[in-house]
Design an enzyme around this catalytic site. Structure first.
Site, PDB file in Angstrom:
ATOM      1  N   TYR A  37      20.367  52.812  -2.131  1.00 48.75           N
ATOM      2  CA  TYR A  37      19.310  52.014  -2.771  1.00 48.75           C
ATOM      3  C   TYR A  37      19.398  50.540  -2.360  1.00 48.75           C
ATOM      4  CZ  TYR A  37      15.890  50.842  -6.302  1.00 48.75           C
ATOM      5  OH  TYR A  37      14.762  50.426  -6.937  1.00 48.75           O
ATOM      6  N   HIS A  72      -1.861   8.046  -0.920  1.00 46.92           N
ATOM      7  CA  HIS A  72      -1.865   6.961   0.064  1.00 46.92           C
ATOM      8  C   HIS A  72      -1.032   5.775  -0.421  1.00 46.92           C
ATOM      9  CE1 HIS A  72      -5.476   9.027   1.884  1.00 46.92           C
ATOM     10  NE2 HIS A  72      -4.610   8.918   2.871  1.00 46.92           N
ATOM     11  N   CYS A 119      -5.235   5.785  -3.497  1.00 48.84           N
ATOM     12  CA  CYS A 119      -4.973   6.929  -4.371  1.00 48.84           C
ATOM     13  C   CYS A 119      -3.463   7.130  -4.485  1.00 48.84           C
ATOM     14  CB  CYS A 119      -5.627   8.188  -3.806  1.00 48.84           C
ATOM     15  SG  CYS A 119      -4.851   8.728  -2.277  1.00 48.84           S
TER      16      CYS A 119
END
Ligand code: ZN
Length: 672
Positions: free
Chosen positions: A316, A621, A618
């Site tokens: 498994y 920036h 913003c």
């Protein structure tokens, strides 16, 4: 069909049902409404083996809006259009469950498999008459052993699985509905957005790196580049000390070398290092190696490994264990492997050099449910793809290597001093291959350095010296495998779910492939920042890890599902009610910080259409501008004027995109 008194065996998938049926005896296969079912007599008992198709039940609510805390389990096909195919499986199981005298949950042995079987038996059978089969591979002998030793239902694992589903569901539906509601009220448009308990912290991690890249300002640093001759071969010395942060210091150093061009041998270190064999594979290690060696994504590796498991070729794979149990008959597995011509010689060599004493180099990681991944020596590779075979080969080789002798590598390091600064040369030569014969994917050999003329204190003329200017680089965009590793390192998600969570981020359109890394879309950035601003604690790695730990505590009965769910509800309620109280103006202002909105009435960034954060720029920036300003000090020391600096930044490839936009703007404005 008119039989009674049979035992209904529920397998996770048709393929595993078939393996179980053949292990138990000589089965007859039927198809009921397109679903394969096997009947088999074992002694005097009649078994009917029928498959599920993974989870047949899921959580659902009829309530609209959010917060929402009422849920119930319903058949998956009723509420998920894409799960309609599970209907026939549930119908066939319901029909077979009616006349069964007992039920055996033979789904994969982990929390998911325990929950899949439990939900089926609870809803259409009788949990009082049910048992659990525990096996780690689909070989006949392992299945027979499991059926000879049936266990009571594993309630700890069931509860852990059950709780994980509820927690993920509550988190997902509430936070997703919250995001969608914000989006709809701001954009007047419906959009399916999703968040996830483990998914969202992972997205936030990528967004963070993406932002670091976009606002990255490369900073110069100078390293001396020095070449010397040793036994007629040219070697470039590797600096040990930190670089020069100013050009004048670097030039002065170079002048000193020109005046007296000699390197002195400080030290010669030669030692043999024993490199222990690798640990047996758990899933994270297998994913990591399959990516390194074959470039497979973690999700692909997991799928391929699951196919190999269903063919009974390997044990498994969804395991965290790096240990092979002492009960495993390795001798028998090796004998079976040696029937494959590809491994015959390797097995022979291994048995000879270990004198048949097979001791794996087990690692520290454990898993209560399964051992490390090992080849069973059984099954067939016929009909499997090339990639399946590559992965199988990797698993076999790793298994062989873990029993082998250590590799011996000669490590050589020579240290030099040149006018007060230290340098070194180093190389590795493999002296004895040991486990590298079986697992040849690690390369140690370097260029040989002739030591015969070297001694401490020896002065060697410098052949060439110059100063090379480098620039700092931003972090790489994380690849899928590095995201899976990051989640593992932070302790969030499970080895069975991590690869899929990463895929989900791509499917939702939050991430996309950019080269070998993961780029973030505008939507991914928006979602991540909204979550950060409004529900920061909910997407924190710390809280996510804390809940993971609590969930794991259910397994050893140190925590209760109800308590965990209550705690999660409280957390969700606290944050969601806060967001619900925000008005549309506030939300609009928030969103316009991160994306360019057409109807943004506020002041706009001088460069893009986002709203102003500071300096007429913003939020993004502005970070770029601050980085440009603070990095200039170092650039000045390298003789750059402000304008030269901005122009150079525009030319460098590693400069972030927001930084370049700000540079262009500053140059245009003639700002100094
Ligand atoms: Zn902007």
């Amino acid at each position: 069909m008119n039989i009674k008194d049979y035992i209904l065996v529920i397998a996770e998938k048709p393929k595993s049902a078939e393996k179980i049926a053949y292990a138990l005896g000589n089965p007859k296969k039927y198809r009921i409404n397109g679903v394969p079912v096997w009947f088999v007599m074992r002694g005097t008992s009649r078994f009917v083996i029928a498959p599920a198709a993974g989870h047949l039940y899921t959580l659902h609510t009829e309530s609209k809006g959010f917060p929402v805390f009422d849920y119930k389990w319903v058949p998956k096909y009723i509420v998920e259009p894409e799960s309609i195919f599970t209907r026939k499986y549930l119908n066939v199981l319901s029909m077979l469950a009616k006349n069964a005298k007992e039920y055996i949950n033979a789904c994969d042995y982990d929390i998911e498999g325990s929950l899949i079987g439990y939900m089926i038996i609870k809803n259409i059978g009788d949990i009082k008459r049910s048992k659990r089969a525990k096996f780690s591979s689909l070989t006949a002998s392992e299945i027979v052993r499991a059926f000879n030793n049936l266990l009571p239902l594993d309630y700890n694992m069931i509860e852990a699985g059950y709780c994980r589903h509820i927690l993920d569901w509550l988190w997902g539906i509430n936070v997703s509905r919250m995001l969608m509601s914000i989006y709809r009220s701001v954009f007047n448009e419906k959009r399916i957005l999703s968040a996830g308990r483990v998914q969202s912290p992972t997205l936030s991690y990528v967004v963070n790196i993406d932002l670091q890249r976009k606002t990255h300002v490369p900073v110069p640093y100078a390293y001396p580049s020095i070449k010397i001759f040793i036994d007629n071969k040219i070697f470039k010395l590797i600096p040990i000390d930190s670089p020069f942060n100013s050009l004048s210091d670097a030039k002065e150093y170079l002048e000193n070398i020109k005046r007296d061009p000699r390197a002195t041998v400080l030290d010669i270190i030669v030692r043999d290092e024993r490199i222990e064999p690798p640990h047996p594979f758990n899933l994270p290690d297998l994913q990591s190696e399959a990516h390194r060696i074959y470039g497979f994504t973690p999700y692909k590796t997991q799928k391929l490994a699951e196919d190999l498991y269903l063919e009974a070729l390997i044990s498994y794979p969804r395991t965290n264990s790096q240990k092979l149990p002492p009960t495993l008959n390795n001798r028998e597995i090796l004998e079976k492997l040696s029937q494959n011509i590809v491994y015959r010689t390797l097995v022979k060599t291994l048995l000879a050099e270990t004198r048949g004493i097979l001791r794996p180099n087990n690692g520290p990681k454990e898993d209560p449910a399964h051992p490390a991944i090992y080849p069973t020596g059984e099954g067939t590779l016929k009909g499997l793809s090339k990639d399946h075979i590559k992965l199988y080969d990797l698993i076999v080789r790793r298994y062989l290597a873990t029993f082998a002798n250590p590799a011996v590598v000669q490590y050589v390091r020579i240290e030099f001093i040149v006018h007060g600064r230290r340098y070194y040369l180093s190389t590795n030569i493999v002296r004895s291959r040991g486990w590298l014969q079986y697992y040849p994917y690690i390369h140690f050999n370097g260029e040989e350095i002739s030591l015969k003329l070297l001694r401490k204190g020896l002065q060697i003329p410098i052949h060439e010296a110059k100063i090379v200017i480098h620039f700092t680089k931003p972090p790489h965009l994380p690849s899928k495998i590095s995201l899976v590793k990051w989640m593992e390192e932070k302790g969030i998600g499970t080895e069975a779910t991590r690869a899929e969570i990463v895929e989900t981020l791509f499917k939702r359109g939050y991430l996309y492939m950019r080269g070998r890394g993961s780029g973030v879309s505008e939507l991914g950035i928006l979602i991540s920042f909204l979550l950060k601003d409004y529900v920061e604690e909910l997407i924190s790695v710390e809280l996510t890890r804390k809940f993971e730990e609590r969930l794991n505590m259910i397994l050893n009965m140190k925590a209760k599902c109800d308590d965990i769910v209550e705690e999660a509800k409280e957390m969700l309620l606290k944050y969601i009610n806060r967001v619900k109280s925000l008005d549309i103006q506030t939300l609009r202002a928030e969103i316009s910080k991160y994306i360019e909105m057409s109807d943004n009435n506020g002041r706009r960034c001088m460069i893009c259409k986002r709203s102003v954060y500071a300096n007429n720029l913003c939020i993004f920036h502005n970070i770029a501008l601050e980085n440009i300003r603070s990095a200039y000090e170092t650039w000045r020391k390298f003789g750059f004027s402000w304008t030269q600096y901005l122009e150079k930044l525009l030319k460098l490839k590693s400069t972030g995109s927001y930084v370049k936009e700000v540079c262009r703007h500053l140059i245009k404005q003639g700002e100094f």
